[in-house]
Design a protein around this motif. Structure first.
Motif, mmCIF file in Angstrom:
data_model
loop_
_atom_site.group_PDB
_atom_site.id
_atom_site.type_symbol
_atom_site.label_atom_id
_atom_site.label_comp_id
_atom_site.label_asym_id
_atom_site.label_seq_id
_atom_site.Cartn_x
_atom_site.Cartn_y
_atom_site.Cartn_z
ATOM 1 N N ARG A 40 -11.757 -11.430 -26.504
ATOM 2 C CA ARG A 40 -11.884 -11.672 -27.943
ATOM 3 C C ARG A 40 -12.994 -12.717 -28.143
ATOM 4 O O ARG A 40 -12.904 -13.833 -27.641
ATOM 5 N N VAL A 41 -14.039 -12.318 -28.848
ATOM 6 C CA VAL A 41 -15.179 -13.220 -29.089
ATOM 7 C C VAL A 41 -15.171 -13.615 -30.562
ATOM 8 O O VAL A 41 -15.171 -12.742 -31.441
ATOM 9 N N GLU A 42 -15.133 -14.904 -30.814
ATOM 10 C CA GLU A 42 -15.176 -15.412 -32.197
ATOM 11 C C GLU A 42 -16.498 -16.138 -32.401
ATOM 12 O O GLU A 42 -16.820 -17.077 -31.666
ATOM 13 N N ILE A 43 -17.255 -15.685 -33.376
ATOM 14 C CA ILE A 43 -18.555 -16.315 -33.664
ATOM 15 C C ILE A 43 -18.496 -16.857 -35.084
ATOM 16 O O ILE A 43 -18.427 -16.090 -36.052
ATOM 17 N N THR A 44 -18.494 -18.174 -35.215
ATOM 18 C CA THR A 44 -18.523 -18.809 -36.539
ATOM 19 C C THR A 44 -19.975 -19.146 -36.828
ATOM 20 O O THR A 44 -20.622 -19.851 -36.053
ATOM 21 N N SER A 58 -16.959 -18.643 -29.197
ATOM 22 C CA SER A 58 -15.900 -18.859 -28.201
ATOM 23 C C SER A 58 -15.396 -17.516 -27.687
ATOM 24 O O SER A 58 -15.441 -16.502 -28.393
ATOM 25 N N VAL A 59 -14.934 -17.522 -26.428
ATOM 26 C CA VAL A 59 -14.429 -16.293 -25.798
ATOM 27 C C VAL A 59 -13.032 -16.583 -25.255
ATOM 28 O O VAL A 59 -12.824 -17.589 -24.573
ATOM 29 N N THR A 60 -12.093 -15.727 -25.589
ATOM 30 C CA THR A 60 -10.728 -15.884 -25.053
ATOM 31 C C THR A 60 -10.239 -14.552 -24.507
ATOM 32 O O THR A 60 -10.732 -13.486 -24.901
ATOM 33 N N ASP A 61 -9.270 -14.635 -23.612
ATOM 34 C CA ASP A 61 -8.650 -13.413 -23.083
ATOM 35 C C ASP A 61 -7.612 -12.915 -24.073
ATOM 36 O O ASP A 61 -6.943 -13.711 -24.736
ATOM 37 N N CYS A 62 -7.498 -11.615 -24.159
ATOM 38 C CA CYS A 62 -6.432 -11.060 -25.003
ATOM 39 C C CYS A 62 -5.968 -9.719 -24.423
ATOM 40 O O CYS A 62 -6.570 -9.211 -23.468
ATOM 41 N N ASP A 63 -4.935 -9.193 -24.965
ATOM 42 C CA ASP A 63 -4.422 -7.880 -24.546
ATOM 43 C C ASP A 63 -4.457 -6.944 -25.731
ATOM 44 O O ASP A 63 -4.176 -7.353 -26.859
#
Lengths: 103, 325
Positions: free
Chosen positions: A8-12, A91-96
């Protein structure tokens, strides 16, 4: 239920850069993303809030992409080419996810 | 001189300026008063449509002559030249670096449409006519200043800004310009007959809507002053007050050379004296992201806009009246 690993990539980013970012993402074959408005915040450039904006140049949005892990580098390269000089957070986070074929 | 003070006092006690002062005071007192984002947008759409439409009707009523084209050219020229003047003045008055000084200078070549609308309202109150096509001049003055700012940056060590085709399109077709020019064309095509059909909507409520919009602008200016005051030195604040006066003299010269009416000359002065806080900040965030938005927004919205609204407009009117007889 079976789940699959994804990123999951969040770009603000500033509102004025939104269309440039989404065009770069699409050019990198990232066609799925969600854009949400950001109400306010604080950072290196100071406090700001959406309700106090007179200029289109001041607002921020968040672009959220969920992709397969092997496609992450290509996405980040595309995003970085746009956000490099600008205010924002990536930011990059792991998700399912439930349906891997959609990402 | 007595006339100037009388006009200034009259302007200060007008509902328009007092609404702005209310917003400013509420923001500085940290009140939670706010105009919802969508409502503020609707108010600005109304004002742009009304001012554009009335300008077009005026042109339809009085006809087109060479002065329209010459005024447009003068506006474009002023918008391109004023940033160079502003840049030099900033270098003398402040210790601002070249990049931020160029970004600020770009704002002072472009225009504040709200100041323009307030000035037309003062002219109407005084019963002074003006050239309807000044609305088109306002639209033409939005963009050239951005190019001048980027040119100023390109002459320094930090390299040039980015002005690509997409940014060009965004600047030239930004919503304010499209609405202003579009309403102007509708007013021009439909003329006085068209105005008579919608007069009760765009003429009578105009000042009331302007009051509400300026209440919002007061809130924004006050909050901008609070958040951006640390970014400005005394020299920069002095620039924010001196530059409109310098710009207004350029506008006065252009108005006299063009042979504009007293009202038209005053509007040319207001356009030259005002600073952008909508179109140019957006362009600067794309083209010069390293420039500090707190500096240019606080100067244009928190210093120059209140100065022009409260003191500048009556002063420019008095100067235009004295110069054009």
């Amino acid at each position: 239920m079976e789940t699959h690993k994804a990123k999951r990539v969040e770009i603000t980013i500033e509102l004025v850069m939104q269309s440039r970012l989404t065009e770069a993402l699409q050019a990198a074959d990232v066609t799925g993303y969600t854009i949400v408005p950001v109400l306010g915040g604080s950072g290196r450039s100071g406090d700001w809030s959406r309700s106090g904006q007179v200029s289109r140049g001041q607002g921020m949005v968040q672009v959220i992409c969920i992709i397969r892990p092997e496609r992450l580098d290509k996405l980040l390269e595309a995003a970085f080419s746009v956000v490099e000089r600008h205010i924002g957070v990536v930011s990059v986070t792991d998700c399912d996810v439930l349906r891997a074929e959609r990402f | 001189m007595t006339d100037i003070f009388a006009l200034a006092a009259q302007n200060l006690l007008s509902p328009i300026v007092l609404s702005f002062v209310l917003g400013l005071a509420a923001a500085l007192a940290r009140s939670d008063l706010s105009i919802p984002e969508a409502a503020a947008k609707a108010l600005s759409i109304y004002l742009l449509f009304a001012i554009g439409f009335k300008g077009g009707v005026s042109v339809a009523d009085h006809g087109v002559d060479l002065s329209l084209g010459l005024s447009l050219l003068a506006g474009i020229g002023l918008s391109a030249i004023l940033p160079l003047v502003a840049f030099q003045l900033l270098m003398v008055l402040s210790k601002m670096d070249r990049l931020n000084a160029a970004a600020v200078a770009g704002h002072y070549g472009s225009i504040s449409i709200v100041t323009f609308v307030a000035a037309t309202s003062v002219l109407e109150g005084q019963g002074l006519p003006s050239e309807g096509y000044m609305v088109a001049v306002a639209a033409a003055m939005e963009a050239p200043a951005i190019l001048s700012a980027l040119w100023l940056v390109s002459r320094g060590d930090s390299g040039g800004g980015r002005m690509d085709a997409k940014l060009w399109r965004e600047v030239m077709l930004n919503g304010s310009i499209v609405l202003l020019v579009g309403a102007f064309m509708i007013g021009w095509i439909t003329g006085p007959k068209g105005l008579a059909e919608i007069e009760s909507f765009i003429v009578s409520p105009f000042k009331g809507v302007l009051c509400l919009f300026l209440l919002d602008m007061g809130l924004l200016a006050g909050r901008g002053m609070q958040s951006g005051r640390k970014a400005l030195g005394l020299g920069s604040v002095a620039f924010g007050i001196l530059m409109p006066l310098v710009g207004s003299l350029f506008g006065l010269g252009a108005g006299m050379l063009l042979g504009l009416s007293t009202g038209g000359t005053m509007l040319m002065m207001v356009l030259s004296a005002s600073a952008s806080y909508i179109a140019v900040p957006a362009a600067m965030r794309v083209a010069l992201p390293e420039a500090n938005p707190s500096v240019y927004l606080t100067l244009s919205l928190g210093v120059t806009f209140p100065f022009n609204l409260v003191l500048g407009i009556p002063l420019y009117l008095a100067m235009a009246q004295a110069a054009t007889g």
